[in-house]
Design an enzyme around this catalytic site. Structure first.
Site: not given
Ligand code: GUN
Length: 302
Positions: A54, A98, A121
């Site tokens: 990311k 995350q 998100d």
């Molecule tokens: N962990 C796995 N997929 C995601 C996601 O799309 N967003 C977040 N914040 N954590 C994750």
């Protein structure tokens, strides 16, 4: 029949290229660059890989990237305090915490400490409520990517029957809302669904999101259907050598591609689109919060 492979990597790159151009225009027009802040708590190896990719994509799009790492021993109050501070900081446009968080921390409490206008998100109650009501807002990245991939394969989605397997807050539920907004007929199947293969065989678009490697079999798929595989599962791969592993989706790819019309590969399908949609949400969040308009390059003097 061998299904057409939907190239999530190429579509993601295209979206990120467009974001890079828009970011450069915003910098010229307003002298500022949108900033995404990622919060990572603990040492979960998969989360570290996701966060790294990311951050890499954020920088590649010309966006600013900030990272806050906290130890697994951090208290819920500490994490919430950090998220509240970031929510109030004028320098921060997007906040991503995350997941998963360590067991002693309520992800619900932490996520809902994010200011909704920075919720890139799309996981706060406000964002989920807006999506359910069909109001504008920031939408979860993986489901948004699924819709974009389905459109890439099929064009117009109106009237299609979408069967989603999985009812998670992160994927299944928001995916249902987003496909509904595209005028699809939506079924959410899950672990308690009776005769799951028969339900799946009704799908024009099948979206497995259960986290079970190679779970969906080719004979669960209607001939010609589109399969958008959300699963990313690591399995042993003794054929590659002792101790080796490989990534597979929730779909048994070989049997599925013999039946489906279109299918996303794993890796290279939904995964890259999640990142592209995160970049897009960061740009959208910055523009909405700061009242910025993305300049039309066609109107720029030569
Ligand atoms: N962990 C796995 N997929 C995601 C996601 O799309 N967003 C977040 N914040 N954590 C994750």
């Amino acid at each position: 029949m061998t299904a057409h492979h939907i190239d999530g990597k190429a579509l993601s790159q295209h979206v990120q290229d467009e974001i890079g151009k828009a970011t450069a225009l915003l910098k010229e027009a307003y002298g500022k660059t949108p900033t995404l802040t990622v919060v990572l708590v603990g040492e979960d190896p998969a989360s570290q890989v996701y966060v790294r990719s990311k951050i890499k994509a954020t920088e590649a799009c010309g966006l600013h990237s900030l990272e806050h790492r906290l130890p697994a021993s951090a208290s819920e109050e500490m994490v919430k305090g950090l998220v509240r501070d970031l929510s109030q900081s004028d320098d921060v446009d997007g906040i991503l915490v995350q997941l998963p968080l360590p067991d002693h921390i309520s992800s619900h409490a932490v996520i809902n400490a994010i200011a909704p206008e920075k919720d890139v998100d799309g996981l706060t109650e406000i964002s989920a409520g807006r999506l359910a009501l069909g109001k504008p807002g920031l939408h979860p990245c993986t489901p948004t990517g699924c819709v974009m991939l389905a459109k890439q394969a099929l064009g117009e989605l109106t009237g299609k029957h979408v069967v989603i397997i999985g009812r998670s807050i992160l994927v299944g539920r928001p995916a249902a809302q987003l496909f509904l907004a595209e005028n699809c007929t939506v079924t959410i199947a899950h672990s308690k669904t009776d005769d799951l293969p028969a339900v799946c065989r009704q799908a024009d678009i099948l979206v497995p999101a259960v986290g079970r490697p190679q779970f969906v079999q080719g004979d669960w798929i209607k001939p010609g259907a589109t399969v958008i595989d959300v699963g990313i599962n690591r399995i042993d791969a003794p054929e590659k050598g002792a101790g080796k592993t490989r990534l597979v989706g929730d779909v048994d790819f070989d049997s599925a591609q013999a039946v489906a019309g279109h299918i996303t590969p794993v890796p290279g399908g939904v995964g890259p689109m999640t990142i592209a949609c995160l970049m897009r949400n960061t740009l959208l969040a910055a523009c909405a919060r700061r009242g910025w308009q993305i300049p039309d390059p066609q109107n720029e003097p030569a």
